[in-house]
Design a protein around this motif. Structure first.
Motif, PDB file in Angstrom:
ATOM      1  N   GLY A 175      -0.202   4.934 -16.312  1.00 43.87           N
ATOM      2  CA  GLY A 175      -1.010   5.448 -15.193  1.00 43.87           C
ATOM      3  C   GLY A 175      -0.196   5.491 -13.904  1.00 43.87           C
ATOM      4  N   TRP A 176       0.615   4.469 -13.672  1.00 41.48           N
ATOM      5  CA  TRP A 176       1.439   4.464 -12.447  1.00 41.48           C
ATOM      6  C   TRP A 176       2.493   5.570 -12.499  1.00 41.48           C
ATOM      7  N   LYS A 177       2.981   5.833 -13.716  1.00 44.26           N
ATOM      8  CA  LYS A 177       3.967   6.915 -13.847  1.00 44.26           C
ATOM      9  C   LYS A 177       3.292   8.250 -13.502  1.00 44.26           C
ATOM     10  N   ALA A 178       2.073   8.423 -14.003  1.00 44.04           N
ATOM     11  CA  ALA A 178       1.352   9.674 -13.696  1.00 44.04           C
ATOM     12  C   ALA A 178       1.128   9.790 -12.184  1.00 44.04           C
ATOM     13  N   ARG A 179       0.819   8.668 -11.525  1.00 48.21           N
ATOM     14  CA  ARG A 179       0.626   8.719 -10.069  1.00 48.21           C
ATOM     15  C   ARG A 179       1.948   9.074  -9.378  1.00 48.21           C
ATOM     16  N   ALA A 180       3.049   8.463  -9.875  1.00 47.51           N
ATOM     17  CA  ALA A 180       4.364   8.761  -9.284  1.00 47.51           C
ATOM     18  C   ALA A 180       4.666  10.254  -9.421  1.00 47.51           C
ATOM     19  N   ASP A 181       4.333  10.814 -10.583  1.00 44.69           N
ATOM     20  CA  ASP A 181       4.565  12.253 -10.800  1.00 44.69           C
ATOM     21  C   ASP A 181       3.805  13.104  -9.790  1.00 44.69           C
ATOM     22  N   HIS A 182       2.701  12.569  -9.278  1.00 41.17           N
ATOM     23  CA  HIS A 182       1.922  13.309  -8.277  1.00 41.17           C
ATOM     24  C   HIS A 182       2.248  12.840  -6.857  1.00 41.17           C
ATOM     25  N   GLY A 183       3.353  12.156  -6.705  1.00 46.88           N
ATOM     26  CA  GLY A 183       3.854  11.841  -5.356  1.00 46.88           C
ATOM     27  C   GLY A 183       3.207  10.632  -4.698  1.00 46.88           C
ATOM     28  N   ILE A 184       2.561   9.785  -5.497  1.00 45.48           N
ATOM     29  CA  ILE A 184       1.899   8.618  -4.883  1.00 45.48           C
ATOM     30  C   ILE A 184       2.857   7.437  -4.769  1.00 45.48           C
ATOM     31  N   GLU A 185       2.829   6.820  -3.604  1.00 42.16           N
ATOM     32  CA  GLU A 185       3.724   5.676  -3.355  1.00 42.16           C
ATOM     33  C   GLU A 185       3.069   4.378  -3.801  1.00 42.16           C
ATOM     34  N   PHE A 186       3.845   3.504  -4.407  1.00 50.38           N
ATOM     35  CA  PHE A 186       3.341   2.167  -4.754  1.00 50.38           C
ATOM     36  C   PHE A 186       4.532   1.254  -4.963  1.00 50.38           C
ATOM     37  N   ARG A 187       4.249  -0.051  -4.991  1.00 50.23           N
ATOM     38  CA  ARG A 187       5.330  -1.022  -5.213  1.00 50.23           C
ATOM     39  C   ARG A 187       4.818  -2.107  -6.151  1.00 50.23           C
ATOM     40  N   ARG A 247      -2.914 -17.321 -12.019  1.00 47.72           N
ATOM     41  CA  ARG A 247      -3.081 -16.601 -13.288  1.00 47.72           C
ATOM     42  C   ARG A 247      -2.638 -15.135 -13.148  1.00 47.72           C
ATOM     43  N   PHE A 248      -2.584 -14.631 -11.894  1.00 43.57           N
ATOM     44  CA  PHE A 248      -2.162 -13.238 -11.702  1.00 43.57           C
ATOM     45  C   PHE A 248      -0.640 -13.181 -11.644  1.00 43.57           C
ATOM     46  N   THR A 249      -0.087 -12.624 -12.694  1.00 45.54           N
ATOM     47  CA  THR A 249       1.366 -12.663 -12.875  1.00 45.54           C
ATOM     48  C   THR A 249       2.062 -11.423 -12.316  1.00 45.54           C
ATOM     49  N   HIS A 250       1.299 -10.341 -12.113  1.00 43.03           N
ATOM     50  CA  HIS A 250       1.878  -9.089 -11.624  1.00 43.03           C
ATOM     51  C   HIS A 250       0.897  -8.440 -10.654  1.00 43.03           C
ATOM     52  N   GLY A 251       1.447  -7.587  -9.812  1.00 43.14           N
ATOM     53  CA  GLY A 251       0.571  -6.833  -8.913  1.00 43.14           C
ATOM     54  C   GLY A 251       1.196  -5.491  -8.581  1.00 43.14           C
ATOM     55  N   THR A 252       0.376  -4.583  -8.071  1.00 40.65           N
ATOM     56  CA  THR A 252       0.899  -3.302  -7.581  1.00 40.65           C
ATOM     57  C   THR A 252       0.233  -3.015  -6.242  1.00 40.65           C
ATOM     58  N   PHE A 253       1.060  -2.784  -5.241  1.00 45.17           N
ATOM     59  CA  PHE A 253       0.559  -2.523  -3.892  1.00 45.17           C
ATOM     60  C   PHE A 253       0.643  -1.028  -3.604  1.00 45.17           C
ATOM     61  N   THR A 254      -0.483  -0.441  -3.172  1.00 43.57           N
ATOM     62  CA  THR A 254      -0.478   0.987  -2.798  1.00 43.57           C
ATOM     63  C   THR A 254      -0.781   1.089  -1.301  1.00 43.57           C
ATOM     64  N   PRO A 255       0.234   1.448  -0.502  1.00 42.58           N
ATOM     65  CA  PRO A 255       0.020   1.498   0.950  1.00 42.58           C
ATOM     66  C   PRO A 255      -0.881   2.656   1.392  1.00 42.58           C
ATOM     67  N   GLY A 256      -0.964   3.711   0.560  1.00 40.95           N
ATOM     68  CA  GLY A 256      -1.735   4.898   0.990  1.00 40.95           C
ATOM     69  C   GLY A 256      -3.224   4.799   0.737  1.00 40.95           C
ATOM     70  N   TRP A 257      -3.705   3.610   0.471  1.00 38.47           N
ATOM     71  CA  TRP A 257      -5.130   3.357   0.198  1.00 38.47           C
ATOM     72  C   TRP A 257      -5.701   2.823   1.511  1.00 38.47           C
ATOM     73  N   PHE A 258      -6.572   3.568   2.146  1.00 43.92           N
ATOM     74  CA  PHE A 258      -7.119   3.154   3.446  1.00 43.92           C
ATOM     75  C   PHE A 258      -8.529   2.590   3.247  1.00 43.92           C
ATOM     76  N   SER A 259      -9.104   2.070   4.323  1.00 46.32           N
ATOM     77  CA  SER A 259     -10.505   1.652   4.217  1.00 46.32           C
ATOM     78  C   SER A 259     -11.214   1.827   5.554  1.00 46.32           C
ATOM     79  N   ILE A 260     -12.529   1.695   5.492  1.00 51.64           N
ATOM     80  CA  ILE A 260     -13.348   1.834   6.700  1.00 51.64           C
ATOM     81  C   ILE A 260     -13.883   0.442   7.042  1.00 51.64           C
ATOM     82  N   ALA A 261     -14.052   0.196   8.339  1.00 47.20           N
ATOM     83  CA  ALA A 261     -14.451  -1.160   8.763  1.00 47.20           C
ATOM     84  C   ALA A 261     -15.752  -1.586   8.075  1.00 47.20           C
ATOM     85  N   ASP A 262     -16.717  -0.691   8.002  1.00 47.42           N
ATOM     86  CA  ASP A 262     -17.971  -0.976   7.281  1.00 47.42           C
ATOM     87  C   ASP A 262     -18.619   0.364   6.914  1.00 47.42           C
ATOM     88  N   PRO A 263     -18.875   0.597   5.618  1.00 47.45           N
ATOM     89  CA  PRO A 263     -19.360   1.932   5.224  1.00 47.45           C
ATOM     90  C   PRO A 263     -20.727   2.295   5.796  1.00 47.45           C
TER      91      PRO A 263
END
Ligand code: FAD
Length: 419
Positions: free
Chosen positions: A161-173, A190-206
């Motif tokens: 899935g991350w490869k498919a996102r990379a193919d569409h130009g999405i940044e992650f680490r 217990r969380f051994t791995h993670g992926t950070f996506t900087p282009g994911w924004f949010s709203i203060a309160d929906p």
């Protein structure tokens, strides 16, 4: 503006004062049209109030995918797990599930990903100018999302899935635990791995965001009427909306943005659109419940934890249970118990529980386009897990359609007639 059937019709009526309807209403106003918004309860009554507040622009992969088919059997075994179908609703939702299953074919997944990416790109490009015009830019946060995994195997399963996102130009680490601890202290080891996506924004309160859109709409001369639409009828030069109480409204054009209930009104035009609801649950805790730095996705468990200006929200899950059953808040409790385990310092007291109806079409794409039965009706619903994310893009497209402009993107994959 008048409600009488004998008076000249309004230019536009938008049915639904959720994030999709109000964003569209503002975009229509900006094109110089007179607009009335109709909602049976008022602004922010539906899913738009209690969602997780994410502009998940990097979420371009459709939910209907082989990956979900692999996870579903295990999830369905746990009645309070990430995915459930109440036994009494299984037969009713079977046709929708069959369509969902068909949409999981590699060809459909590839086509939906291209379409979703185009709508995401448009929505992202539209968002900040839209927020600036709506006076809501101050509510935008750009703190990214951290998705966490509990094992090498779970992480590896997500790599395609991350490869498919990379193919569409999405940044992650991708991150190891030490890096994850830097951007979010207090995670269970217990969380051994993670992926950070900087282009994911949010709203203060929906909810506050939708109320702010409503306020801006009114301040610019828009009217919001509280009444229930019962049926739509095409007229020679417009559309009539029958309301509960016997009243009727007329407009030159109508935008149907009634969220998970929209198909019921489309049905009054003779259109059958396979809209279902994926019911979601959450609990909003007081702001001091945890020092949360950004939204965290627990993908293997189907929920997220989000920092809002009004509290810490723990929620997600999908219950394919229709519009009528009462909420089962044991789901909110189950997610909260897990969240306490995943973030050992989380204080779980004093929360407010909520359930909302995601409006979902089987191929994970919304319906945006003219009704076939009544070409003066513009459909704008079915955004599933992504209604907030895609609201500014959808608003732009609705305004294009209403004014006869060429739509900002090819709407074929979003056609309400595609089923
Ligand atoms: C737990 C959960 C978390 C989510 N998290 C996110 C997220 O982080 N990011 C994201 O992008 N999306 C998220 N979503 C999805 C998002 O909330 C929805 O896609 C979005 O709110 C849909 O907006 P809407 O305006 O179409 O519908 P709604 O907000 O449901 O609005 C529809 C409106 O129509 C009105 N209405 C219905 N029928 C009638 C009628 N007959 N007459 C008059 N009025 C009527 C209702 O009263 C309602 O106000 C989440 C959803 C849930 C449940």
């Amino acid at each position: 503006m008048s409600a009488s059937p004998d008076a000249p019709p309004l230019q536009m009526i938008v049915i639904g004062a959720g994030v999709v309807g109000l964003s569209a209403a503002l975009a229509l106003q900006e094109r110089g049209l007179s607009v009335l918004v109709l909602d049976r309860e008022g602004p922010a009554a539906g899913a738009s109030a209690g969602n997780a507040g994410a502009f998940a622009f990097t979420d371009i992969l459709p939910l209907a995918s082989p990956g979900i088919l692999k996870k579903a059997p295990k999830w369905l075994l746990d009645p309070l797990g990430p995915l459930s179908v109440p036994p009494g609703y299984a037969l009713q939702i079977a046709p929708w599930m069959f369509r969902f299953w068909r949409a999981c074919s590699p060809a459909q997944v590839a086509a939906s990903t291209v379409a979703q990416t185009a709508l995401m790109d448009l929505s992202k490009a539209e968002l900040e100018p839209f927020l600036a015009r709506a006076g809501a830019l101050g509510m935008l946060r750009k703190d990214g999302n951290l998705q966490v995994y509990e094992s090498q195997a779970e992480f590896d399963a997500g790599l395609e899935g991350w490869k498919a996102r990379a193919d569409h130009g999405i940044e992650f680490r991708h991150m190891r635990p030490e890096e994850m601890a830097e951007i979010q202290p207090g995670l269970n080891p217990r969380f051994t791995h993670g992926t950070f996506t900087p282009g994911w924004f949010s709203i203060a309160d929906p909810k506050l965001y939708v109320l702010a859109l409503a306020e801006r709409f009114r301040a610019q001369g828009g009217a919001i009427k509280i009444a229930e639409a019962l049926a739509l009828k095409p007229l020679e030069e417009g559309v009539e909306i029958a309301l509960s109480g016997g009243e009727a409204l007329r407009a030159e054009r109508v935008v149907l943005a009634a969220g998970a209930h929209a198909h019921l009104l489309a049905q009054s035009l003779g259109e059958r659109i396979p809209l279902e609801t994926e019911r979601g649950y959450n609990t909003t805790l007081p702001s001091d419940a945890f020092d949360l730095r950004r939204q965290i996705t627990f993908g293997g468990h189907g929920f997220v934890i989000t920092r809002l200006s009004t509290g810490i929200r723990v929620g997600g899950a999908v219950e394919l249970g229709g519009l009528k059953r009462p909420p089962n808040f044991k789901r909110s409790e189950a997610m909260l118990r897990k969240a306490r385990d995943f973030l050992p310092g989380l204080k779980t007291e004093g929360g407010t529980q909520w359930m909302g109806f995601r409006p979902s079409l089987p191929d994970s794409l919304p319906a945006i386009g003219f009704s076939k039965a009544a070409p003066r009706v513009i459909h704008a619903f079915g955004h599933g897990h992504l209604g907030l994310t895609q609201s500014a893009g959808t608003a732009r497209l609705v305004a294009d359609l209403a004014t006869g402009a060429a739509p900002a993107l090819d709407l074929t994959p979003f056609s309400p007639q595609r089923f």
